[in-house]
Scaffold this motif. Structure first.
Motif, PDB file in Angstrom:
ATOM      1  N   HIS A  16       0.826  -1.214   0.000  1.00  0.00           N
ATOM      2  CA  HIS A  16       0.000   0.000   0.000  1.00  0.00           C
ATOM      3  C   HIS A  16       0.857   1.260   0.000  1.00  0.00           C
ATOM      4  O   HIS A  16       0.521   2.250   0.650  1.00  0.00           O
ATOM      5  CB  HIS A  16      -0.930   0.010   1.216  1.00  0.00           C
ATOM      6  N   LEU A  19      -0.429   4.840  -0.138  1.00  0.00           N
ATOM      7  CA  LEU A  19      -1.105   5.454   1.004  1.00  0.00           C
ATOM      8  C   LEU A  19      -0.167   6.314   1.858  1.00  0.00           C
ATOM      9  O   LEU A  19      -0.633   7.171   2.603  1.00  0.00           O
ATOM     10  CB  LEU A  19      -1.758   4.380   1.869  1.00  0.00           C
ATOM     11  N   GLY A  76      -5.371  -2.159  12.589  1.00  0.00           N
ATOM     12  CA  GLY A  76      -5.847  -1.896  11.227  1.00  0.00           C
ATOM     13  C   GLY A  76      -6.916  -0.817  11.191  1.00  0.00           C
ATOM     14  O   GLY A  76      -6.801   0.146  10.417  1.00  0.00           O
ATOM     15  N   PRO A  77      -7.969  -0.934  12.005  1.00  0.00           N
ATOM     16  CA  PRO A  77      -8.983   0.121  12.015  1.00  0.00           C
ATOM     17  C   PRO A  77      -8.432   1.492  12.410  1.00  0.00           C
ATOM     18  O   PRO A  77      -8.893   2.516  11.900  1.00  0.00           O
ATOM     19  CB  PRO A  77     -10.007  -0.385  13.039  1.00  0.00           C
ATOM     20  N   GLN A  78      -7.434   1.537  13.288  1.00  0.00           N
ATOM     21  CA  GLN A  78      -6.861   2.824  13.673  1.00  0.00           C
ATOM     22  C   GLN A  78      -6.057   3.438  12.517  1.00  0.00           C
ATOM     23  O   GLN A  78      -6.081   4.651  12.303  1.00  0.00           O
ATOM     24  CB  GLN A  78      -5.998   2.688  14.923  1.00  0.00           C
ATOM     25  N   HIS A  80      -6.768   2.850   9.381  1.00  0.00           N
ATOM     26  CA  HIS A  80      -7.821   3.294   8.463  1.00  0.00           C
ATOM     27  C   HIS A  80      -8.414   4.627   8.925  1.00  0.00           C
ATOM     28  O   HIS A  80      -8.762   5.479   8.097  1.00  0.00           O
ATOM     29  CB  HIS A  80      -8.908   2.233   8.327  1.00  0.00           C
ATOM     30  N   LEU A  83      -6.102   7.299   7.753  1.00  0.00           N
ATOM     31  CA  LEU A  83      -6.274   7.514   6.318  1.00  0.00           C
ATOM     32  C   LEU A  83      -7.550   8.296   6.021  1.00  0.00           C
ATOM     33  O   LEU A  83      -7.558   9.180   5.161  1.00  0.00           O
ATOM     34  CB  LEU A  83      -6.276   6.171   5.588  1.00  0.00           C
ATOM     35  N   ALA A  84      -8.616   7.989   6.742  1.00  0.00           N
ATOM     36  CA  ALA A  84      -9.875   8.725   6.560  1.00  0.00           C
ATOM     37  C   ALA A  84      -9.683  10.191   6.944  1.00  0.00           C
ATOM     38  O   ALA A  84     -10.183  11.090   6.251  1.00  0.00           O
ATOM     39  CB  ALA A  84     -10.989   8.084   7.387  1.00  0.00           C
ATOM     40  N   ARG A  87      -7.880  11.920   4.172  1.00  0.00           N
ATOM     41  CA  ARG A  87      -8.784  12.191   3.044  1.00  0.00           C
ATOM     42  C   ARG A  87      -9.678  13.395   3.339  1.00  0.00           C
ATOM     43  O   ARG A  87      -9.927  14.214   2.460  1.00  0.00           O
ATOM     44  CB  ARG A  87      -9.615  10.963   2.720  1.00  0.00           C
TER      45      ARG A  87
END
Length: 97
Positions: A16, A19, A76-78, A80, A83-84, A87
């Protein structure tokens, strides 16, 4: 998290890499001109550290997770969530995500 840190950072870079520049949108103040690359350097329960490399120096910057990780399956969710947030920053600036 320490036991999985290397694997997670390697996965980010190998699978990735696109990212990592997105995560740079969370660095304040903005990275200086002339940065040659950014590399995920470390991760712990509190966030991710990126190494910003310049021709004659480097700088390490920490991107804190919204909440500390208490179990490895939360990492992983943290990431993400970071990344959110990156964005969302780009949308406020009118840049494409």
């Amino acid at each position: 998290v320490a036991a999985c840190e290397a694997g997670m950072l390697t996965h980010l870079v190998d699978d990735h890499a696109e990212l990592v520049p997105l995560l740079l949108r969370l660095v304040h103040p903005r990275p200086e001109r002339g940065m040659t690359r950014a590399v995920p350097l470390a991760m712990d329960r509190y966030g991710v550290t990126l190494r910003l490399e310049y021709p004659n120096a480097h700088e390490d910057v920490r991107l804190p997770f919204p909440r500390p990780v208490t179990e490895i399956d939360q990492a992983g969710p943290q990431i993400h969530a970071l990344l959110a947030a990156a964005r969302r920053v780009s949308h406020r600036n009118g840049l494409p995500a």
